[in-house]
Every structure is written in C-alpha cells, then in structure tokens.
Design a protein around this motif. Sequence first.
Motif, PDB file in Angstrom:
ATOM      1  N   MET A   1       0.763  -1.777  -0.081  1.00 58.50           N
ATOM      2  CA  MET A   1      -0.094  -0.231  -0.113  1.00 58.50           C
ATOM      3  C   MET A   1       0.492   0.883  -0.033  1.00 58.50           C
ATOM      4  N   LYS A   2       0.317   2.630   0.032  1.00 58.16           N
ATOM      5  CA  LYS A   2       1.073   4.021  -0.086  1.00 58.16           C
ATOM      6  C   LYS A   2       0.565   4.437   0.824  1.00 58.16           C
ATOM      7  N   LEU A   3       1.533   4.176   1.661  1.00 52.29           N
ATOM      8  CA  LEU A   3       0.723   4.951   3.209  1.00 52.29           C
ATOM      9  C   LEU A   3       0.551   6.041   3.326  1.00 52.29           C
ATOM     10  N   LEU A   4       0.522   7.257   4.082  1.00 55.45           N
ATOM     11  CA  LEU A   4       0.381   8.246   4.930  1.00 55.45           C
ATOM     12  C   LEU A   4      -0.138   8.572   5.870  1.00 55.45           C
ATOM     13  N   LEU A   5       0.981   8.739   6.517  1.00 52.03           N
ATOM     14  CA  LEU A   5       0.692   8.849   7.967  1.00 52.03           C
ATOM     15  C   LEU A   5       0.950   9.948   8.748  1.00 52.03           C
ATOM     16  N   THR A   6       0.074  10.430   8.804  1.00 54.29           N
ATOM     17  CA  THR A   6      -0.287  11.804   9.849  1.00 54.29           C
ATOM     18  C   THR A   6      -0.899  11.443  11.368  1.00 54.29           C
ATOM     19  N   SER A   7      -0.150  13.502  11.901  1.00 60.03           N
ATOM     20  CA  SER A   7      -0.459  12.951  12.739  1.00 60.03           C
ATOM     21  C   SER A   7      -2.089  13.718  13.581  1.00 60.03           C
ATOM     22  N   GLY A   8      -2.262  14.259  12.716  1.00 58.44           N
ATOM     23  CA  GLY A   8      -3.498  15.430  12.891  1.00 58.44           C
ATOM     24  C   GLY A   8      -4.075  15.382  11.710  1.00 58.44           C
ATOM     25  N   GLY A   9      -3.572  14.779  10.998  1.00 59.77           N
ATOM     26  CA  GLY A   9      -4.720  14.914  10.114  1.00 59.77           C
ATOM     27  C   GLY A   9      -4.376  15.398   8.560  1.00 59.77           C
ATOM     28  N   VAL A  10      -5.345  15.724   7.318  1.00 63.42           N
ATOM     29  CA  VAL A  10      -4.326  16.349   6.468  1.00 63.42           C
ATOM     30  C   VAL A  10      -4.832  17.938   6.545  1.00 63.42           C
ATOM     31  N   ARG A  11      -3.040  18.191   7.763  1.00 63.89           N
ATOM     32  CA  ARG A  11      -3.773  20.246   8.125  1.00 63.89           C
ATOM     33  C   ARG A  11      -3.396  21.134   7.388  1.00 63.89           C
ATOM     34  N   ASN A  12      -2.362  19.865   6.564  1.00 64.39           N
ATOM     35  CA  ASN A  12      -1.463  21.805   5.374  1.00 64.39           C
ATOM     36  C   ASN A  12      -0.911  21.299   4.150  1.00 64.39           C
TER      37      ASN A  12
END
Length: 224
Positions: free
Chosen positions: A1-12
């Motif tokens: 998979m392609k991973l986008l591992l955030t702490s607080g969502g898509v913030r910026n």
Amino acid sequence: MKLLLTSGGVRNASIHKALLDLLSKPIDECTALCIPTAGYGHPMGSPEGAWRFVTGRRSICPMVELGWKSVGLLELTALPSIGAARWEPWVRGADALLVNGGDALYLAHWMRESGLAALLPSLEHTVWVGLSAGSMVMTPMVGEAFIETKPPITGEDRALGIVDFSIFPHLDHPGFDENTMACAEKWATEIGGLAYAIDDQTAIQVVDGEVEVISEGNWRCFAG
C-alpha cells in the motif's frame, strides 16, 4: 500500500499535496472508506467522537471532509460476522482508507481479527491515510506511553510492523504535557529502534519502502 501516516490529519497544503500525489487524481474523483474502530478502544473514546469522525465534523483533523466523491463506513469489529466475500470488494474498490485515532493496539487486534491486515499487501493502489493511532498501527510497537488500555488487547506491545519505525504523535501539542520533546526522547530510548516524533503539521509518506517526511511543523528522527 501507499501510506500517509499523519499525527493530526491532512492539516496543511504540503500534506494535502502529498495525498493528491499518492491518489494520482483529484480527491473529488476518489472513493474512500473511513474506519473509526480505534476510537472505541481508547479510554477517552465515545460514540460522539466516532460520529464526528465519520461525518467529517472534526475540522481540526481533516480526513473525511476533504471532498471525496463518496465516503463509506467500514467498522472492523463487524467484518468477521459478515464474511470476506462481502467486505473485500468494498475495500478493493476504495481509493483511500481513512483511519481514525484512538488505541493503536486495539486497532491492530481488529485488523488481524477482521482479515484486513492480511489483505493489505495486495492493495497496491490504495492509499492508507492514518490519523494518530491510525498511523501508529502500521509500526512494530507503540511504546509504553501509548498503551492506552492495560493489559493491551494484543497481549503485548505489538502493532502490525508494516513499516520498520515507530511514531510518537502530537509532538508539543498544547495542553499535552506528556507529549514534549523530552518525553519523546525518553520514549525513543525505550523503543530502541528507528522512530519519529511528529507534530500535527507533519506526516510520514511511505511508498515502495521509501520514507519521506512531509512537514510544515516540527519533527525529529531517532536512529535507535
């Protein structure tokens, strides 16, 4: 998979651009499934919190409310009772999986029990967008500070280990006295392996084993 591992969502804008690059098409042409499961395992979790995530009412942690073509709800605790023949096509048909925060080890347990964990390696074009625990679940272990329920439902500090690093989220978050850089340094020493501390303006992108930090905030890598 392609991973986008955030702490607080898509913030910026930087994290948003990374998401678009991973999807390879506009968000309004993409379908998503949101997974609220981790929230139920956290001592502070509530039905209201799950509702806010699913309905996109958590504007400080943008995930569901980004303008998807469609969004469905995938509750992992329900999957063992309906069988993979029903739910696998739903997952394979989604462009993105949006995964809520909460208890990462509880989420890991239900990913294994449901069969979703076993399915992940075959989802070559799907983007996993994690929020806090939804990111930490992909790591080998979360560390003592992030074992939300003791003893953990997994029996030990064992997440999925899909990536080879651990994540300390919400670095220097206002009001979180246990999330200072000093706390992260102590946590990293206990982890002992490769680890990242990231704030809510930071995400970690993983594609074909290549790791890239996407940030408009603060982060630190601990080499272990």
